[in-house]
Design a protein around this motif. Structure first.
Motif, mmCIF file in Angstrom:
data_model
loop_
_atom_site.group_PDB
_atom_site.id
_atom_site.type_symbol
_atom_site.label_atom_id
_atom_site.label_comp_id
_atom_site.label_asym_id
_atom_site.label_seq_id
_atom_site.Cartn_x
_atom_site.Cartn_y
_atom_site.Cartn_z
ATOM 1 N N GLY A 152 48.254 31.986 26.040
ATOM 2 C CA GLY A 152 49.396 31.326 25.435
ATOM 3 C C GLY A 152 49.061 29.990 24.795
ATOM 4 O O GLY A 152 49.619 29.635 23.746
ATOM 5 N N HIS A 153 48.128 29.254 25.387
ATOM 6 C CA HIS A 153 47.749 27.940 24.850
ATOM 7 C C HIS A 153 47.071 28.090 23.489
ATOM 8 O O HIS A 153 47.327 27.340 22.555
ATOM 9 C CB HIS A 153 46.835 27.209 25.833
ATOM 10 C CG HIS A 153 46.659 25.765 25.503
ATOM 11 N ND1 HIS A 153 45.719 24.968 26.147
ATOM 12 C CD2 HIS A 153 47.283 24.939 24.603
ATOM 13 C CE1 HIS A 153 45.789 23.746 25.642
ATOM 14 N NE2 HIS A 153 46.725 23.706 24.704
ATOM 15 N N LEU A 154 46.201 29.123 23.379
ATOM 16 C CA LEU A 154 45.518 29.355 22.114
ATOM 17 C C LEU A 154 46.494 29.752 21.024
ATOM 18 O O LEU A 154 46.309 29.416 19.844
ATOM 19 C CB LEU A 154 44.445 30.434 22.281
ATOM 20 C CG LEU A 154 43.069 29.946 22.766
ATOM 21 C CD1 LEU A 154 42.137 31.112 22.992
ATOM 22 C CD2 LEU A 154 42.473 28.973 21.742
ATOM 23 N N ALA B 39 37.782 32.503 19.381
ATOM 24 C CA ALA B 39 38.543 31.344 19.869
ATOM 25 C C ALA B 39 38.663 31.392 21.390
ATOM 26 O O ALA B 39 38.511 30.353 22.071
ATOM 27 C CB ALA B 39 39.924 31.331 19.232
ATOM 28 N N GLN B 40 38.890 32.575 21.922
ATOM 29 C CA GLN B 40 39.025 32.685 23.373
ATOM 30 C C GLN B 40 37.684 32.378 24.059
ATOM 31 O O GLN B 40 37.647 31.747 25.124
ATOM 32 C CB GLN B 40 39.486 34.096 23.746
ATOM 33 C CG GLN B 40 39.818 34.276 25.220
ATOM 34 C CD GLN B 40 41.005 33.436 25.656
ATOM 35 O OE1 GLN B 40 42.083 33.554 25.095
ATOM 36 N NE2 GLN B 40 40.812 32.581 26.651
ATOM 37 N N LYS B 41 36.606 32.815 23.446
ATOM 38 C CA LYS B 41 35.276 32.546 23.995
ATOM 39 C C LYS B 41 35.003 31.054 24.039
ATOM 40 O O LYS B 41 34.496 30.523 25.043
ATOM 41 C CB LYS B 41 34.217 33.275 23.163
ATOM 42 C CG LYS B 41 32.805 33.082 23.665
ATOM 43 C CD LYS B 41 31.810 33.865 22.802
ATOM 44 C CE LYS B 41 30.396 33.685 23.289
ATOM 45 N NZ LYS B 41 29.422 34.449 22.449
ATOM 46 N N ALA C 233 40.032 23.397 25.855
ATOM 47 C CA ALA C 233 40.904 23.129 24.706
ATOM 48 C C ALA C 233 40.523 21.847 23.960
ATOM 49 O O ALA C 233 41.077 21.558 22.896
ATOM 50 C CB ALA C 233 42.354 23.027 25.181
ATOM 51 N N SER C 234 39.554 21.095 24.496
ATOM 52 C CA SER C 234 39.184 19.811 23.870
ATOM 53 C C SER C 234 38.548 20.013 22.497
ATOM 54 O O SER C 234 38.389 19.062 21.735
ATOM 55 C CB SER C 234 38.204 19.058 24.777
ATOM 56 O OG SER C 234 37.030 19.806 24.987
ATOM 57 N N THR D 216 44.504 19.330 17.975
ATOM 58 C CA THR D 216 45.952 19.581 18.152
ATOM 59 C C THR D 216 46.281 20.112 19.542
ATOM 60 O O THR D 216 47.455 20.314 19.863
ATOM 61 C CB THR D 216 46.421 20.609 17.106
ATOM 62 O OG1 THR D 216 45.661 21.820 17.258
ATOM 63 C CG2 THR D 216 46.257 20.076 15.713
ATOM 64 N N ALA D 217 45.268 20.341 20.352
ATOM 65 C CA ALA D 217 45.525 20.885 21.689
ATOM 66 C C ALA D 217 46.249 19.878 22.545
ATOM 67 O O ALA D 217 46.912 20.209 23.490
ATOM 68 C CB ALA D 217 44.224 21.341 22.345
#
Length: 237
Positions: free
Chosen positions: A163-165, A222-224, A231-232, A236-237
């Protein structure tokens, strides 16, 4: 019909040492009571069944009220019969009643069978009608699943992104897999810098712009990166 009774004088205790002189003539000529014999025949009298009309041989034929009667004996066996009588023996009557009852039972059974078939038909039709919507619903559900699968395949979307991605992708590019930042050169759905992209992308997409990779490949990359670096990596995270 013709009703005939045959019996033997031997069973009646009459001697059979030889044939007695016979009488073969019209009953009237021998002073035979025709009316009495006719009445006994019509009533199936036991007297006619238990003993002959007289001893010895005889053959009497006469017509009484339109019915022909015959009484015959050879001195040992004797018979009596008549034509035109509408009622048979008790055995014939019982058989006729059984036949009638059997026919009536068959007639009664036929409507019941037809009624059962008529009742079963609506139930069968109702079952088919109930099964049809279920079949259509199943087909519609299958069609929807196939449509969703087709859409996912065409878009190249992946369900492995957390969800964060998803929030990060929305902030970085609005979900546009072809987005390119003119100032930094970051590209793709997650705005990868080329060096970062090459570190997480499959070998066949390394050295190429992230925008050339399907959305599912960008999601996986992106998940990798998120799993290894956190998320750093995204401002925008």
């Amino acid at each position: 019909m013709k009703k005939t009774i045959i019996t033997s004088t031997l069973a009646l205790g009459i001697g059979a040492t030889g044939l007695v002189a016979g009488h073969s003539a019209n009953a009237a000529e021998n002073n035979v009571d025709q009316s009495k014999l006719a009445q006994q025949a019509q009533s199936n009298s036991n007297q006619l069944n238990e003993s002959p009309v007289q001893k010895g041989s005889y053959n009497y034929n006469f017509n009484q009220d339109g019915t022909n009667y015959n009484f015959k004996s050879d001195g040992t066996n004797y018979t009596w019969s008549y034509n035109g009588y509408n009622n048979g023996s008790q055995e014939d009557t019982n058989q006729a009643q059984q036949t009638s009852n059997s026919g009536q039972s068959q007639q009664q059974a036929q409507p019941q069978k037809e009624q059962s078939q008529q009742q079963a038909q609506p139930q069968k039709e109702q079952s088919q009608q109930q099964a049809q919507p279920q079949k259509e619903q199943s087909q519609q559900s299958t069609s929807s699943d196939e449509s969703a699968s087709s859409n996912a395949s065409s878009s190249g979307s992946s369900s492995d992104v957390n969800g964060h991605l998803k929030q990060i992708a929305e902030r970085e590019s609005g979900g546009d897999t072809k987005a390119v930042n003119a100032s930094s050169g970051a590209a793709g759905k997650y705005q990868f810098l080329q060096s970062t992209w090459d570190s997480v992308a499959p070998s066949e997409y390394q050295g190429k712009s992230p925008t050339e990779a399907p959305e599912s490949v960008q999601d996986q990359a992106a998940q990798k990166l998120y799993d290894t670096e956190g998320a750093s990596q995204w401002v925008t995270a």
